[in-house]
Design a protein around this motif. Structure first.
Motif, PDB file in Angstrom:
ATOM      1  N   ASN A 202     -75.033   5.187  -0.730  1.00  0.00           N
ATOM      2  CA  ASN A 202     -74.188   4.129  -1.302  1.00  0.00           C
ATOM      3  C   ASN A 202     -73.269   4.649  -2.400  1.00  0.00           C
ATOM      4  O   ASN A 202     -73.027   3.982  -3.403  1.00  0.00           O
ATOM      5  CB  ASN A 202     -75.056   2.985  -1.856  1.00  0.00           C
ATOM      6  N   GLY A 203     -72.761   5.857  -2.219  1.00  0.00           N
ATOM      7  CA  GLY A 203     -71.830   6.411  -3.188  1.00  0.00           C
ATOM      8  C   GLY A 203     -71.319   7.755  -2.729  1.00  0.00           C
ATOM      9  O   GLY A 203     -71.593   8.195  -1.619  1.00  0.00           O
ATOM     10  N   GLU A 204     -70.557   8.424  -3.583  1.00  0.00           N
ATOM     11  CA  GLU A 204     -69.975   9.713  -3.263  1.00  0.00           C
ATOM     12  C   GLU A 204     -70.739  10.839  -3.950  1.00  0.00           C
ATOM     13  O   GLU A 204     -71.282  10.662  -5.047  1.00  0.00           O
ATOM     14  CB  GLU A 204     -68.505   9.761  -3.723  1.00  0.00           C
ATOM     15  N   VAL A 205     -70.763  12.006  -3.311  1.00  0.00           N
ATOM     16  CA  VAL A 205     -71.295  13.207  -3.939  1.00  0.00           C
ATOM     17  C   VAL A 205     -70.182  13.818  -4.777  1.00  0.00           C
ATOM     18  O   VAL A 205     -69.064  14.003  -4.299  1.00  0.00           O
ATOM     19  CB  VAL A 205     -71.779  14.220  -2.894  1.00  0.00           C
ATOM     20  N   THR A 206     -70.489  14.123  -6.023  1.00  0.00           N
ATOM     21  CA  THR A 206     -69.471  14.697  -6.904  1.00  0.00           C
ATOM     22  C   THR A 206     -69.912  16.075  -7.387  1.00  0.00           C
ATOM     23  O   THR A 206     -71.083  16.429  -7.324  1.00  0.00           O
ATOM     24  CB  THR A 206     -69.234  13.787  -8.121  1.00  0.00           C
ATOM     25  N   GLY A 207     -68.956  16.848  -7.854  1.00  0.00           N
ATOM     26  CA  GLY A 207     -69.263  18.171  -8.377  1.00  0.00           C
ATOM     27  C   GLY A 207     -68.310  19.210  -7.819  1.00  0.00           C
ATOM     28  O   GLY A 207     -68.012  19.222  -6.620  1.00  0.00           O
TER      29      GLY A 207
END
Length: 431
Positions: free
Chosen positions: A368-373
């Motif tokens: 339910n979201g985005e992977v960031t980094g």
């Protein structure tokens, strides 16, 4: 467009559809995901393959008059459902790992978002295509690793279904095979095709000399002579006598290939045919290819083991509902909870994490979201948007991608022994 693919499906897909229409849930927005709970046979990575074929199959997934008549005559669904099927055309969105990309347990390699009615119909055709092609591609990739730069030719057409043979040739090419013996695959996908002769050609002629002379006269000195119909040493000597020291290659198809390869190399060199290559066949798999690493072999022809996934004829992929609308039009996660087949609910997005050396070290899945980094590479790319195919690409692009992405995996990924997946999978649940 190819002939309709709509009936390449299971009966229960349509009865579920009818039941959903009956109870008013057919148009609930839904998210299905394709993933494998585990990799078969203790392998270290899987390979996504079949995406291009699947897009073609979805484009052709239409219930024509003949298909509708069959469903009506056999009373599979009621008239209301039949009328809806008559106008069916997938109108949702699909994302997926790009073809040729490695994957790991629980990687959401395909995400289908549409109404339940739209999406449920694609389950069987999706799994049929991707389970077969990904299994072949994974086996082929392991064989390419074992071959360590020596070329491999796919030659398994006689060991599988005639249409599966074409798909297998395509999947093997993505994983790194140089060519195929299958002419239909050459026609459809532009794959290089190769072939010379079988033992029957030698047996047809009165003498082995006559057979070799006929082949060289037809195909030139660069041809590959099959030298194990009778006596290998005699055939090698005869082949060089007929074609000269410019003979392209000899093929060994039986016996102790390791011993024979050394003996034949020594004989060819002694005869002055130092550039004549040695190609081996005979029920090879990745382990047999690896065992020949120290042998003077220049290429491999692989058939049965390749087209059957080298012991894993299916990739074990499943197509599961992970989120859907409730009565208030709010998306809610859903998941199967059985003991040995549990799932993880919620719409997923995936990325591959890399260390400072550029080597992948984890598969990261956000719920339910985005992977960031900055050290994460997103993995899902758009394939279909609002029913329109947007993800077609040249086959060579998938081939180049697989070569590149495999090189980014840790060294443990290239081991042939049974073991844990090369990358761990981590979940990041978003609020």
């Amino acid at each position: 467009m190819q002939a309709t693919t709509a009936l390449l499906t299971d009966h229960y897909e349509l009865t579920m559809l009818q039941g959903a229409f009956t109870h008013g849930t057919a148009h609930r927005r839904s998210v299905f995901e394709v993933f494998a709970r585990q990799l078969p046979g203790g392998r270290r990575y899987g390979v996504v393959a079949g995406t291009g074929r699947l897009l073609d199959a979805i484009e052709a997934f239409r219930f024509d008059d003949e298909a509708l008549a069959h469903l009506s005559d056999t009373h599979v669904v009621d008239d209301t459902t039949l009328n809806w099927l008559g106008d069916y055309e997938f109108s949702g969105d699909i994302w997926g790992y790009a073809e040729g990309e490695p994957y790991f347990p629980h990687s959401p390699i395909l995400v289908v978002e549409a109404s339940f009615a739209d999406a449920v119909l694609l389950e069987t055709i999706t799994l049929s295509v991707m389970n077969h092609d990904s299994a072949v591609a994974a086996a082929a990739s392991r064989m390419i690793v074992a071959a360590a730069g020596r070329p491999c030719i796919e030659m398994g057409s006689r060991r599988t279904h005639e249409q599966a043979a074409v798909a297998a040739a395509r999947a093997a090419y993505i994983a790194g095979f140089n060519s195929t013996s299958n002419l239909r695959a050459g026609q459809l996908y532009g794959l290089p095709t190769h072939g010379t002769s079988a033992h029957a050609f030698t047996l047809l002629h009165d003498t082995e000399r006559d057979a070799f002379t006929a082949q060289v006269d037809t195909l030139g000195k660069g041809t590959t002579l099959l030298v194990d119909t009778y006596d290998v040493a005699e055939a090698v000597a005869l082949g060089v006598e007929v074609a000269g020291t410019d003979l392209g290659a000899v093929r060994l198809d039986s016996g102790d290939l390791l011993v024979q390869a050394h003996e034949v190399r020594a004989q060819l060199d002694a005869l002055g045919a130092t550039k004549t290559r040695i190609v081996v066949t005979s029920d090879l798999d990745e382990h047999a290819i690896g065992a020949l690493a120290a042998a003077p072999v220049d290429g491999y022809g692989v058939g049965t083991s390749l087209v059957t996934g080298s012991g894993a004829p299916t990739a074990g992929l499943v197509y599961k509902l992970v989120a859907r609308e409730n009565d208030n039009k709010i998306m809610v996660p859903v998941e199967k909870r059985s003991a040995d087949k549990s799932g993880v609910g919620g719409r997923k997005r995936a990325a591959r994490r890399y260390n400072r050396h550029g080597v992948a070290d984890a598969e990261v899945i956000a719920i339910n979201g985005e992977v960031t980094g900055a050290d994460h590479r997103p993995l899902l790319v758009p394939l279909i948007r609002d029913g329109e195919i947007v993800g077609r690409e040249p086959l060579d692009t998938a081939r180049e991608r697989h070569h590149q992405r495999r090189s980014e995996l840790p060294r443990t990924a290239l081991q042939m022994s049974r073991g844990e997946p090369a990358l761990p999978t981590y979940y990041e649940e978003q609020p």
